[in-house]
Structure formats: structure tokens, C-alpha cells
Design an enzyme around this catalytic site. Structure first.
Site, PDB file in Angstrom:
ATOM      1  N   CYS A 116      51.177  49.245  29.023  1.00 11.12           N
ATOM      2  CA  CYS A 116      52.526  49.529  29.511  1.00 11.12           C
ATOM      3  C   CYS A 116      53.088  50.604  28.588  1.00 11.12           C
ATOM      4  O   CYS A 116      53.494  50.306  27.469  1.00 11.12           O
ATOM      5  CB  CYS A 116      53.405  48.283  29.475  1.00 11.12           C
ATOM      6  SG  CYS A 116      55.116  48.640  29.906  1.00 11.12           S
ATOM      7  N   CYS A 119      57.105  50.200  27.787  1.00  7.26           N
ATOM      8  CA  CYS A 119      57.637  49.103  26.970  1.00  7.26           C
ATOM      9  C   CYS A 119      56.507  48.153  26.634  1.00  7.26           C
ATOM     10  O   CYS A 119      55.597  48.534  25.912  1.00  7.26           O
ATOM     11  CB  CYS A 119      58.803  48.408  27.662  1.00  7.26           C
ATOM     12  SG  CYS A 119      58.528  48.037  29.408  1.00  7.26           S
ATOM     13  N   SER A 120      56.547  46.931  27.128  1.00  5.46           N
ATOM     14  CA  SER A 120      55.495  45.972  26.792  1.00  5.46           C
ATOM     15  C   SER A 120      55.261  45.002  27.933  1.00  5.46           C
ATOM     16  O   SER A 120      55.032  43.819  27.701  1.00  5.46           O
ATOM     17  CB  SER A 120      55.859  45.214  25.515  1.00  5.46           C
ATOM     18  OG  SER A 120      57.093  44.546  25.699  1.00  5.46           O
ATOM     19  N   CYS A 121      55.329  45.476  29.188  1.00  4.63           N
ATOM     20  CA  CYS A 121      55.079  44.603  30.340  1.00  4.63           C
ATOM     21  C   CYS A 121      53.702  43.958  30.203  1.00  4.63           C
ATOM     22  O   CYS A 121      52.722  44.633  29.896  1.00  4.63           O
ATOM     23  CB  CYS A 121      55.146  45.409  31.640  1.00  4.63           C
ATOM     24  SG  CYS A 121      56.764  46.153  31.921  1.00  4.63           S
TER      25      CYS A 121
END
Lengths: 211, 93
Positions: A116, A119-121
Site C-alpha cells: 500500500c 498508507c498501510s492498507c
């Protein structure tokens, strides 16, 4: 240099981590204030907040491993998972909430890896909290530019004739890799198969363990 | 609406605010991999404004298209989710 006597090293030889004595940040104060207000007004109870944290902490890669093992064992479930992973996993009790899940399958010719960049999906309902490296700028920026080098650093060397497919979770989907089933596992139970499925194999930075 | 297999280009817009189209894909040409359906536009939702639903697609790009001569392995691919208002029809590269 373990066991050296030094002011900044613990007896194990590692440096001491400094205490978190810094003042709370603006957002930490905000979180505490909102939580306390909501409890005071009876919107939620402290027990409910604690229970939700426990529920989040209870999610872990063994959930994803059960999904993968079932897909290896049941061709109909594998087809359902690849067609609509959201509903296939929801029926197993792994509700992803408002997000949707896409499963991508590794084969002899294709290797998939998830990132991702924005962000940090991460598919938390199946894998729990993401590892710290998944959220680093280095992993996020390099995986889309030089995935083969990144994978090699994780110990996965892709042959030239295998296509690498990178999946950037940019919006409402979450992704899980269906790793290739290891050879020599014919007739194994799903419980035994699940033991071979690592977290990294479901991100794509690893392969399933060999029996 | 776009169909799977259709060649599209990601618009090279530079709007301010919260957008979920990565910079490295703007202006790049890819192929619709699948249609994901309507989703609330995060460009409004991020600010808790009324967010109309927009069709969302998975678009597949070749690494050669994204990185040019700098591609590590030109035939490798990258898939990303892109909202329809970021997409325009294009001819195959």
C-alpha cells in the site's frame, strides 16, 4: 559485544530503550479526551473499549492460513475465493466490514505481492496488525519500483520466466495472496496444510513452507 | 463506464487535498483488469463531506509503462484501484 560493561547496554548486550517520558501529543490527548467523554456520557463503556481492543489483537495470520488451506483442499472454495473473496471469507466468519477483499493466486507462472504505497492498507481481518516493515517508506516505495530486489531480500528469488504482479491497495480493496500449494502435501488435512501458511506467504513476500 | 480489457490513461491531474491516485501512475496508460463497482469518493469522504459514489476500477500497468528504461523487469505488472473520474479512454500503447 555482548556482556561488555557499558552504561548504555543492558546485561543482554543490547542498548537500553529510552523511557517514553515525552509529553502526550495533541492527538493522544484528543483520543483520551474523546474516549473519556464518550464513557462519561454513556455512549460506550470502558469494558466495550477494552473488548474491541482485545478483538483487534485477537486477529492474526492463523485466520488467513485457514482460508488458504481450505482453498488448497476444496476446488469449489478456491473458485469462490478467487471470484469473490469478500463473501467467501465472510462465510467462514472473517467479516471484513465495509472493505472488500481480493484474493490473487500464485501459480507456476505468476507471483503476486501486496503493498500500500499511500498508507498501510492491509487485510487485518485475516492477518491481524501489519508488520512494521509493511508500513515503512522503503517497503512502500521500493516494492512498486523494484519488487524482485525486495523479494530477494525476503529470500524469494523469482525466475525470469515468472511474472511478478504487484498490487497497490490504493482504495477500498484489501488483498491476500493465495500462495502456491507445496508439493508433497497430497491428502493432508486442512489443519496440517494451514501450518505451512506463513504471514509473509499471504503478503507475497514469502512462500508457503515446504513439508 | 469502462470494460475489462479496455485501454485507459490515468489523468495527470494535480488537485490539492486527499486523493488516492498515486503520483507515479498519473499520465500512465494501462488496461482495465476488473470493475469493482461504485464506492464513495474518498476525496470528499476524507473531509466528512457528502461523497457521491464513483465507479472504481482495477487498472493493470506494465512496469515498462510506469518506469520506462528504468523498469526492473519490463513485463512485470502493477495493479491499482483508480476511480473513474481519474480515467480517460486511450489507445493501446
Amino acid at each position: 559485544m555482548p556482556h561488555d560493561h557499558h552504561d548504555h547496554l543492558s546485561p543482554s548486550g543490547h542498548p537500553y530503550r529510552s523511557d517514553n517520558d515525552a509529553p502526550l501529543s495533541y492527538w493522544q490527548v484528543m483520543e483520551i479526551a474523546v474516549r473519556e467523554l464518550m464513557i462519561e456520557k454513556g455512549e460506550v463503556t470502558a469494558a466495550e473499549v477494552a473488548a474491541q481492543i482485545d478483538a483487534m489483537d485477537a486477529r492474526n495470520p492463523s485466520h488467513g492460513a485457514r482460508v488458504v488451506a481450505r482453498a488448497w483442499d476444496e476446488p469449489e472454495f478456491r473458485a469462490a475465493l478467487l471470484a469473490d473473496a469478500t463473501n467467501a471469507t465472510r462465510e467462514m466468519g472473517f467479516d471484513i466490514g465495509p472493505m472488500n477483499l481480493v484474493a490473487v493466486e500464485n501459480t507456476q507462472d505468476v507471483h503476486n505481492v501486496i503493498v500500500c504505497t499511500l498508507c498501510s492498507c492491509y487485510p487485518r481481518n485475516l492477518l491481524g496488525l501489519p508488520p512494521d516493515w509493511y508500513k515503512t517508506r522503503e517497503y512502500r516505495s521500493r516494492t512498486v519500483k523494484e519488487p524482485r530486489k525486495v523479494l530477494a531480500e525476503f529470500g524469494v528469488e523469482l525466475p525470469d520466466n515468472v511474472t511478478c504482479r504487484v498490487h497497490d491497495s490504493t482504495a477500498d480493496m484489501r488483498y491476500i495472496v493465495l500462495p502456491a500449494r507445496p508439493k508433497g502435501t497430497d491428502g493432508w488435512t486442512q489443519e496440517a496444510l494451514a501450518e505451512l501458511v506463513t504471514r509473509d506467504s499471504m503478503i507475497g513476500t514469502g512462500l508457503a513452507k515446504q513439508p | 463506464m469502462y470494460e475489462p480489457g479496455q485501454t485507459v490513461r490515468i489523468r495527470a491531474l494535480q488537485p490539492p487535498g486527499h486523493v488516492r491516485t498515486p503520483h507515479y501512475l498519473r499520465g500512465k496508460t494501462g488496461v482495465i483488469e476488473r470493475v469493482l463497482g461504485p464506492y464513495e469518493n474518498p476525496e470528499q469522504r476524507a473531509y466528512m463531506l457528502p461523497a457521491p459514489e464513483k465507479p472504481l476500477y482495477r487498472v493493470r500497468f506494465s512496469m515498462a509503462e510506469i518506469w520506462g528504461d528504468g523498469a526492473e523487469h519490463p513485463e512485470d505488472t502493477l495493479d491499482a484501484e483508480i476511480y473513474e473520474h481519474w480515467i480517460e479512454a486511450a489507445h493501446a500503447a
